[in-house]
Design an enzyme around this catalytic site. Structure first.
Site, short mmCIF file in Angstrom:
data_model
loop_
_atom_site.label_atom_id
_atom_site.label_comp_id
_atom_site.label_asym_id
_atom_site.label_seq_id
_atom_site.Cartn_x
_atom_site.Cartn_y
_atom_site.Cartn_z
N GLN A 1 19.01 -16.32 -0.44
CA GLN A 1 19.28 -16.61 0.96
C GLN A 1 18.00 -17.10 1.63
OE1 GLN A 1 19.48 -13.07 3.43
NE2 GLN A 1 18.86 -11.80 1.68
N HIS B 1 20.55 -3.75 3.36
CA HIS B 1 19.55 -4.53 4.10
C HIS B 1 18.19 -3.83 4.05
CE1 HIS B 1 18.04 -6.20 8.17
NE2 HIS B 1 17.99 -7.17 7.27
N ARG B 2 17.29 -4.39 3.21
CA ARG B 2 15.97 -3.79 2.97
C ARG B 2 16.11 -2.41 2.31
NH1 ARG B 2 13.53 -5.04 9.02
NH2 ARG B 2 14.55 -7.06 9.24
N ASP C 1 13.34 -9.05 1.04
CA ASP C 1 12.61 -10.17 1.66
C ASP C 1 11.34 -10.42 0.85
OD1 ASP C 1 13.76 -8.52 4.32
OD2 ASP C 1 13.99 -10.69 4.37
N HIS D 1 9.48 -7.53 4.83
CA HIS D 1 10.16 -8.41 5.79
C HIS D 1 9.18 -9.14 6.68
CE1 HIS D 1 11.89 -9.26 9.77
NE2 HIS D 1 12.84 -9.80 9.02
N GLU E 1 15.75 -13.00 -0.14
CA GLU E 1 15.45 -14.01 0.88
C GLU E 1 14.11 -14.68 0.62
OE1 GLU E 1 15.82 -12.73 4.99
OE2 GLU E 1 14.71 -14.50 5.67
N GLU F 1 19.19 -6.13 -0.77
CA GLU F 1 18.61 -7.22 0.00
C GLU F 1 17.12 -7.07 0.05
OE1 GLU F 1 17.23 -7.54 3.40
OE2 GLU F 1 17.35 -9.72 3.47
O1 G3P Z 1 18.79 -11.78 5.13
C1 G3P Z 1 19.71 -11.32 6.05
C2 G3P Z 1 18.89 -10.81 7.17
O2 G3P Z 1 17.93 -9.98 6.59
C3 G3P Z 1 18.19 -11.93 7.89
O3 G3P Z 1 17.42 -11.43 8.91
O4 G3P Z 1 15.19 -10.89 9.83
O5 G3P Z 1 16.52 -9.10 8.68
O6 G3P Z 1 15.48 -10.91 7.34
P1 G3P Z 1 16.08 -10.54 8.67
CA CA Z 2 16.22 -10.60 5.10
#
Ligand code: G3P
Ligand code: CA
Length: 253
Positions: A150, A17-18, A46, A59, A118, A44
Site C-alpha cells: 500500500q 494497524h501497526r 509502515d 510510522h 506501506e 500492517e
Molecule cells: O496504511 C493504512 C493507514 O495506515 C494509512 O495511514 O498514516 O496510519 O499510515 P497511516
Molecule cells: Ca500505514
C-alpha cells in the site's frame, strides 16, 4: 479490470494497524505477535529507511513521538536507531521495546502471516522499493502470496509494479483527499481511504469495478462508530486499532 485478488482472505479483512497498538507499543514485534495471536488477517507495517539504507518498521518520519530518540529516522544508521527504543505507557506501566527492522518481523512470522506493508518515497525518490522487493524475495514472501503493498504514492506503487507485478497493490488516499474519479481511473485492485471519506456512492462505484475498499481510521474516539457505519456500507478491509471490536463487529470473535 481484473477482479481484486483474494490474496488475504475473501471476507472483510481484519488488518492490524501497526500491530495490536492498543495493547503494546505500536509497530513492534510484540504488538504484531499479539495481533497474530488474536487472529487478524494481515499485519500492517509502515516502512522507513535509515541513513544506511535499511528498512525499519515505523510510522512517523521522526523518532520523537514513539521512541526514546529524537530527530528523523533518515538521520541515523540502523545501529544508531537500535540504540533507541520505543516507549509507551499502558495501564500506568512504561513499556520499552526494540525498534524492529522489517526483516526481523519477517524472521519472526515467516510464512504464517500476511504482510500489508506501506511504502513511501524517501526525499521524493522511489529508493526503498528495490531493496524491499529483494528482501521479500529472499524470504519467498511474494511467491507465497503473503504480501500486499500500500502507498499514498503512485510513484512508489508503479516502481513496485515494475519490480514485482504479481503483488496486489493498494492506492491510499489521505483523510479529506479522496477523489472518486481518480480512484476509479487507476489500475489497482484495492483502494485505501480514511473512514470519513467513505460513503455509499464511493463503495458501490469501486465495487462495480471489482475494486476493494480498505478503510483506516484517524479518530480513536469515533473509530467504533465509524467501523459500524462503514460495515453497513459493505467495505472489504479494516485497518483496525481495536482488533477485539472489529472481530466482534464482523462476527469473528
Ligand atoms: O496504511 C493504512 C493507514 O495506515 C494509512 O495511514 O498514516 O496510519 O499510515 P497511516
Ligand atoms: Ca500505514
Amino acid at each position: 479490470m481484473e477482479s481484486a485478488p483474494s490474496s488475504i482472505v475473501d471476507s472483510p479483512k481484519i488488518i492490524a494497524h501497526r500491530g495490536a497498538n492498543d495493547q503494546f507499543n505500536e509497530s513492534t514485534i510484540p504488538a504484531y505477535q499479539i495481533a497474530a495471536e488474536q487472529g487478524v488477517d494481515a499485519l500492517e507495517i509502515d516502512l522507513r529507511m535509515t541513513a544506511d539504507g535499511k528498512l525499519i518498521a515505523m510510522h512517523d518520519e521522526s523518532l520523537d513521538r514513539t521512541t526514546t530518540g529524537t530527530g528523523n529516522v533518515s538521520d541515523y544508521t540502523r545501529s544508531e536507531i537500535k540504540s533507541f527504543t520505543t516507549v509507551e505507557v499502558f495501564n500506568n506501566q512504561t513499556i520499552k521495546e526494540e525498534i524492529p527492522t522489517v526483516e526481523e518481523i519477517i524472521n519472526v512470522f515467516s510464512d504464517t502471516e500476511h504482510y500489508y506493508i506501506e511504502t513511501r518515497l524517501v526525499d521524493g525518490e522511489a529508493v526503498m522499493e528495490e531493496p524491499f522487493i529483494e528482501l521479500l524475495n529472499k524470504h519467498e514472501i511474494i511467491t507465497k502470496g503473503l504480501i500486499t503493498i500500500q502507498s499514498f504514492s503512485q510513484t512508489s506503487l508503479e516502481r513496485i509494479r515494475e519490480l514485482a507485478p504479481e503483488i496486489p497493490l493498494t492506492l491510499l488516499f489521505g483523510k479529506g483527499k479522496f477523489n472518486l474519479r481518480e480512484a476509479l481511473s487507476v489500475d489497482y485492485p484495492y483502494i485505501g481511504m480514511e473512514s470519513t471519506d467513505v460513503n455509499v456512492e464511493s463503495v458501490n462505484q469501486l465495487h462495480s469495478q471489482g475494486k476493494e475498499v480498505h478503510v483506516f481510521f484517524t479518530d480513536m474516539h469515533t473509530q467504533k462508530k465509524e467501523q459500524e457505519r462503514v460495515n453497513d456500507l459493505g467495505v472489504d478491509g479494516y485497518f483496525t486499532d481495536d482488533i477485539a471490536f472489529t472481530k466482534q463487529l464482523l462476527g469473528r470473535d
